[in-house]
Design an enzyme around this catalytic site. Structure first.
Site, short mmCIF file in Angstrom:
data_model
loop_
_atom_site.label_atom_id
_atom_site.label_comp_id
_atom_site.label_asym_id
_atom_site.label_seq_id
_atom_site.Cartn_x
_atom_site.Cartn_y
_atom_site.Cartn_z
N PHE A 146 -27.98 -22.23 26.22
CA PHE A 146 -27.58 -21.58 27.57
C PHE A 146 -26.16 -21.98 28.31
CE2 PHE A 146 -27.13 -22.08 32.54
CZ PHE A 146 -27.88 -21.13 32.81
N ASP A 176 -35.81 -34.67 51.46
CA ASP A 176 -35.42 -33.75 50.53
C ASP A 176 -36.44 -33.10 49.90
OD1 ASP A 176 -32.59 -33.40 50.92
OD2 ASP A 176 -32.51 -35.41 50.24
N GLN A 236 -21.87 -18.99 31.64
CA GLN A 236 -21.17 -17.59 31.78
C GLN A 236 -22.43 -16.68 31.42
OE1 GLN A 236 -19.42 -20.16 30.31
NE2 GLN A 236 -18.48 -20.00 32.24
#
Lengths: 553, 684
Positions: free
Chosen positions: B373, B304, B376
């Site tokens: 933050f 990963d 939306q």
């Protein structure tokens, strides 16, 4: 030119000829075992026997075919010998007695060609031609078929099919052995080897009296005797007989015939597995072992002690003066390195060290380069063992040509390396501990032991040469050596075909930088060491009591 | 937690184990005596052969006593004992760890949801139990309700507590661990006696140890060699009798024991146990030895990106001004907009402003209002007193904000933004508005930082023949850029669990072995499909069940070490096999002249070591053969030094050390022992 220089020139000539021919012949053999087309004459043969030539066999079926074919060969050859007196072209010879007939039948079917009998006084032309010569072809073909199966095991992936044994045997004869034998026969006849159907002639000898000189189809039999690494001579004296080996040139040609197919097979192997370098590595190992062996025999023979021998330029006892020391050494090395067993000199008369090398050559398991087919499959099994140990040492599950060597593969390979030494040592031990075994010995001391050891080594490894000095045509030796030949031939074949089946069923692991490369000198060196070490450690004790004790005293 | 190896660039994968193990010989010898039971020894054919020889030799010496006979017999028994001790030593090291695990397992009572109390041993999969702060979790399971901090030190040895919560990929709890705070409801997933801790105990004690495929294959080869040598020696007697040099049975037994591969035969199971132990020391639990061996064969490594190849959080790398703004303007504005932003990205912006542009890190902004933050708005920023507002965030969101305030969009913005994306970075647009007029100030480049030393590590893997594939959810372009920087061979971008599974299947089709790590439930199919699947201990039960190893440290880079351990295991076996067989040459040179030089004086030429007497020669070979086992136990436990490199280099080195060394060493060793042994009266 000195004899030594002439000897090395002969070797150089031989190497050149083999180097030139091993590629085209190896490629041709690869085509034989991979082609889909049948020749018309082959189709006729398949139809006559009722074989479906296009079927692909699983390993048990392939094995059954090979074993059944050989069993029928034994029965036919045994029958021919036992009924000789009733059959035509018997040259007045009587039926061969049962013990000898069984031993000879086994001997020729197993590609050993140990001869407990004297050819010219036992076998008529029919048995020689329809019995012994036929087996010279078929036994060689069986070896080639088994080899083809094993190589296919390496080359194929994810299949349970190994090819068709009947096709492999037939093609080995029709496309390889027969054409080569015809060519070789012509050369031999031109070189002075006799070829007739006469029973022989009485001639008046110079010293008065008459001598009977038996004739026969010698050249045709001689060709396949060498080509198929058989070695059973028409005459008792084998290639030392003037009718079988008339000149030095012909003797050298015979060595060439002996080595031709076995030294070309690595090329076939490389072709069939799709990587010629792999074949080259195997060829390198075979050539190295053979070269070392030849040098040792030559040196030991030439440097023999004693004033008389040194004056003669080497140990010449038991050797044809027509051929001289070097050619005898070359022939002796070639015949024991290849499971041929033909001789042009008596190995019994070699120096202890020289004789030990011929013995050791056979102990290698006939892999350098070994018999036709059997040499390559033997070497490949040893390569499996070498790859296993070296593979572990590089930290991966060992794999050879992309085939992982797991429990089943190693079981088969381990049993293979166990079989022949067990046969040889147990056989020799039984002979040495029984009166029946010891009473045939014509010599005592270490030399006597060496002679018995040589007989069982020769039989167990299917070589067929005799050290002599042993009266082997006795019930004990006919049976014991017969068993050694049967087990020495067919147990390994069972293991090899089973191994081929296991390998073919596997996929193919991809080659990465972590894969141990098996085409480099490092691996060739390692394989050479494994062959020498395994053999050396197994036979060291008995060699110490035989030739070493004799030579170091 | 062990330090991730990746932080030490250039360190070989097979670096010494974290803690240097000591060898407990005392308890091992007790164990060795207990292991003399032939029923157990049959599993080790070589050692069993020595055992049979020792019994024979004992009977012989009892009927016909002699100093030589007693000494040989004693050393034959010592050979068996040493072999047993080697195994016992290896096993002993797991015992301590098992004991501490057992303590964790002795949890008594579990509280069911309905308040009933039942014994932990009676819990069945599907039962739901309540665990509150201070209690021990009674069995393996998944948290189905609540969130708690859990002390897992009993299992992992790591004292810092971890958070376990319902849902998501951090829901798995292990029986025997302690809840430190809050209350959780756990649904039990393990049957009694088959919990994770039970399996761990069995594993470290070696109770469940089964021979691995390579070990079985090697055992077969060793058995076959043993049979060959037994035949060679047994058949020697008729030849010796014929030659007038009949040997005593004791001498023949001594020869057999010297020739059969006792060294590797004795150490084989110790090597296997020690290999597992090395994993345990690195806090990795392998569910089978097969998986450890497979790790050595791995061709493809799936890693990963986040947390393994990169540090896992994006950091500010540069400020690019737009329009008539200067870099200093951008830095200043970016700093102001991020001062209250506690996300790693926000902090990194402040750090960059400080380090790159000399702006102070801390400042009080009276009257400023921070805008956090949200998913939306996809922007954050600050509203300063005096009407200045700053916003930073995703390009689209900030541009929309600027447009809504009638600000212009500078034409170079798309170009800069695309350039950053192409280079593997993430662009953040920075804009300001004074009054009603807005303008774009510049672009902040966030970069995923590749861990130091990764490139060297991947180069090393490549030389070992292992291909690395980076798995990431990033888009193809970003992924390629990071891949190029880190030096991985291939990437799988925008990877879904199905993509991973398909990739593994594709690799395996070509005969390759694949290793991967994972923690989520959606990783489970891929973990099960991979040949080596390492589940993170923080992961879900499903992932841990599916993988064949669990990393207690939950360190994805551990995979590289696991591969090295797998390889080392095989190398140790192969090298000691070679050594064992190479030893035989010297033993022949010692024993054969001793046996036969009396009858054939010429054979004394083979006595190259000039050993003092036949008895001394044979005894010295037997003693050497026994002592070399003891001498090699540390090597068997530690493993042969593993330096990554091409197969040929490795083979060359190991052949030189263990092959050539194996030929030479016994000549010296036997000679040295002979000098001592010849002092014994009745031997010289």
């Amino acid at each position: 030119m000195s004899a030594t220089a002439a000897g090395w020139l002969q070797v150089a000539l031989l190497v050149l000829a083999l180097a030139a021919l091993h590629r085209p012949l190896g490629d041709w053999m690869a085509r034989i075992y991979t082609s889909d087309e049948h020749w018309r004459v082959e189709r006729i043969a398949y139809r006559a026997v009722g074989v479906d030539a296009d079927s692909d066999q699983r390993w048990p079926s392939y094995l059954r075919a090979v074993l059944a074919f050989s069993a029928v060969g034994v029965l036919l050859l045994y029958g021919l010998q036992r009924l000789q007196s009733l059959l035509p072209m018997n040259n007045g010879m009587a039926a061969v007695e049962p013990g000898s007939a069984w031993n000879t039948a086994i001997s020729f079917v197993t590609n050993t060609n140990w001869q407990g009998y004297s050819g010219e006084s036992t076998m008529g032309h029919l048995v020689q031609m329809a019995g012994l010569a036929v087996q010279n072809f078929t036994s060689a073909a069986v070896g080639l078929a088994v080899m083809a199966a094993l190589v296919r095991g390496f080359a194929r992936r994810g299949t349970d099919r190994l090819g068709n044994a009947w096709v492999d045997i037939t093609r080995s004869i029709s496309r390889l052995l027969l054409p080569l034998a015809v060519l070789a026969t012509v050369v031999l006849v031109l070189g002075g080897v006799v070829q007739n159907l006469a029973s022989g002639t009485d001639v008046s000898a110079l010293a008065g009296g008459t001598q009977f000189l038996p004739g026969g189809p010698v050249a045709s039999q001689e060709a396949i005797k060498e080509l198929g690494t058989n070695g059973g001579g028409f005459y008792n004296a084998n290639s030392a007989h003037p009718f079988e080996g008339p000149t030095a040139w012909i003797s050298l040609f015979q060595v060439f015939l002996i080595l031709l197919v076995p030294f070309s097979l690595p090329r076939t192997f490389g072709r069939m597995v799709g990587d010629r370098r792999q074949g080259l590595a195997i060829l390198g190992v075979m050539a190295t072992l053979a070269t070392v062996s030849l040098v040792l025999v030559s040196v030991f023979q030439a440097r023999a002690g004693g004033a008389a021998t040194q004056l003669a330029g080497g140990a010449l006892e038991g050797q044809e003066v027509r051929f001289g020391g070097p050619l005898s050494a070359l022939f002796g090395a070639a015949t024991t390195l290849t499971s041929t067993g033909a001789v042009n000199s008596m190995h019994d008369s070699y120096t202890p060290a020289g004789g030990m090398v011929t013995l050791f050559n056979m102990m290698l398991g006939e892999v350098a380069p070994g018999g036709v087919g059997s040499g390559l499959y033997g070497m490949l099994v040893l390569a499996v063992v070498a790859v296993f140990v070296s593979g572990l040492m590089v930290g991966r599950t060992p794999e050879y040509l992309g085939k992982k060597l797991g429990r089943r593969e190693m079981t088969l390979a381990s049993l293979y390396i166990l079989t022949t030494p067990a046969i040889v040592l147990i056989g020799t031990a039984v002979a040495m501990s029984t009166d029946a075994g010891r009473s045939s010995m014509l010599n005592d001391g270490p030399h006597g032991l060496t002679e018995v050891l040589y007989a069982f080594t020769s039989a167990g490894n299917n070589n067929g040469s005799a050290f002599t000095g042993l009266s082997a045509n006795t019930p004990f030796y006919n049976v014991a050596l017969g068993l050694a030949m049967v087990f020495g031939r067919f147990l390994p074949i069972v293991l090899v075909v089973a191994l081929a089946g296991r390998l073919a069923a596997q996929g193919k692991a991809p080659v990465t930088a972590g894969t141990f490369p098996t085409h480099r000198p490092l691996f060739a060196g390692l394989l050479t060491a494994v062959v020498l070490v395994v053999v050396g450690l197994t036979y060291f004790p008995v060699l110490a009591l035989g030739p070493l004790a004799e030579g170091l005293s | 937690m062990t330090a991730p190896v990746l932080d030490r660039p250039g360190s070989p994968a097979g670096a010494p184990a974290p803690r240097r193990p000591t060898i407990e010989w005392g308890p091992a010898l007790v164990g060795a005596v207990r292991k003399l039971d032939p029923r157990g020894l049959v599993r080790q054919p070589v050692v069993f052969t020595v055992w049979v020889g020792s019994v024979f030799s004992t009977v012989l010496v009892l009927t016909d006593p002699s100093v030589f006979g007693w000494l040989i017999t004693a050393w034959l028994w010592l050979t068996v004992l040493f072999a047993n001790a080697a195994e016992a030593v290896a096993e002993g090291r797991g015992k301590a760890q098992a004991a501490s695990l057992r303590k964790a397992r002795t949890t008594t009572v579990a509280t069911m949801l309905d308040g009933r109390e039942v014994a932990a041993a009676d819990l069945r999969p599907g039962d739901e139990v309540v665990v509150v702060a201070g209690q021990v979790i009674p069995g393996d399971g998944d948290v189905v309700e609540g969130i708690a901090s859990v002390d897992e030190s009993a299992v992992t040895g790591e004292s810092a507590p971890v958070i376990r919560e319902s849902g998501g990929d951090r829901s798995a709890v292990t029986g025997g661990t302690t809840v430190l705070s809050d209350r959780i409801v756990v649904r039990i997933t393990s049957k009694p006696g088959e919990t994770f801790v039970d399996r761990m105990i069995a594993l470290v004690e070696g109770a469940s140890r089964q021979k691995t495929p390579n070990e079985v294959a090697l055992n077969i080869l060793l058995s076959s060699l043993t049979v060959v040598f037994v035949i060679a020696v047994v058949t020697l007697q008729p030849f010796a009798i014929y030659s007038g040099a009949e040997q005593s049975i004791t001498v023949l037994i001594a020869l057999i024991v010297c020739l059969i591969p006792t060294t590797i035969g004795a150490l084989l199971s110790a090597i296997g146990i020690a290999g597992m132990d090395r994993l345990v020391q690195r806090n990795v639990l392998a569910m089978s030895g097969r998986a450890v061996e497979a790790a050595g064969d791995v061709n493809t490594l799936l890693l990963d990106k986040t947390g393994t190849i990169t540090l896992g959080n994006r950091q500010a790398a540069s400020f690019t001004p737009v329009g008539d703004a200067t870099v200093a303007d951008v830095a200043e504005a970016a700093r102001l907009a991020s001062l209250a932003d506690e996300t790693p990205e926000g902090r990194s912006i402040v750090v960059l402003a400080r380090d790159g542009h000399g702006l102070r890190e801390r400042a009080d902004l009276p009257g400023a209002e921070f805008v956090p933050f949200t998913a939306q708005t996809r922007m954050s920023g600050v509203d300063l007193p005096g009407g200045r507002t700053l916003r930073k965030g995703a390009t689209g969101a900030v541009l929309a904000w600027v447009r809504s305030l009638d600000g212009p969009v500078p034409p170079q913005v798309p170009e800069i933004v695309d350039g950053i994306s192409a280079a593997g970075g993430t662009p953040l647009l920075l804009a300001e508005a004074t009054g009603a007029r807005a303008r774009v100030l510049g672009v902040i480049e966030l970069k995923d930082v590749v861990k130091p030393g990764m490139r060297e590590r991947f180069d090393e893997l490549r030389r070992m023949g292992i291909r690395t594939i980076m798995i990431t959810g990033d888009n193809e372009r970003t992924a390629r850029a990071i891949a190029a920087e880190a030096g991985v061979d291939d990437v799988l971008a925008e990877a879904t669990p199905e993509d991973k599974l398909a990739l593994i299947a594709r690799e395996q089709e070509g005969g390759r072995l694949v290793a991967m790590t994972g923690d989520g439930t959606n990783d489970a199919p891929a973990l099960a499909q991979a040949d080596v699947g390492v589940a993170m201990n923080t992961g879900t039960s499903a992932a841990k069940e599916a993988g064949n190893m669990v990393d207690l440290d939950s360190d994805p880079t551990k995979l590289i070490e696991i591969v090295a351990i797998g390889k080392q295991l095989l190398i140790t076996r192969g090298s000691l096999t070679t050594f064992s067989i190479a030893n035989d040459l010297a033993k022949y040179f010692a024993i054969l002249p001793a046996m036969f030089a009396g009858v054939f004086p010429g054979l004394d030429t083979l006595n190259v070591m000039r050993l003092s007497s036949p008895e001394s020669a044979i005894l010295s070979a037997v003693v050497f053969n026994a002592l070399i086992i003891v001498a090699l136990v540390p090597l068997a436990l530690r493993g042969v030094k593993y330096v990554p490199g091409s197969a040929s280099q490795m083979l060359q080195r190991n052949l030189l050390v263990y092959g050539v060394g194996g030929v030479v060493l016994p000549f010296i060793g036997i000679k040295a022992i002979d000098l001592l042994v010849s002092l014994i009266p009745g031997i010289a």
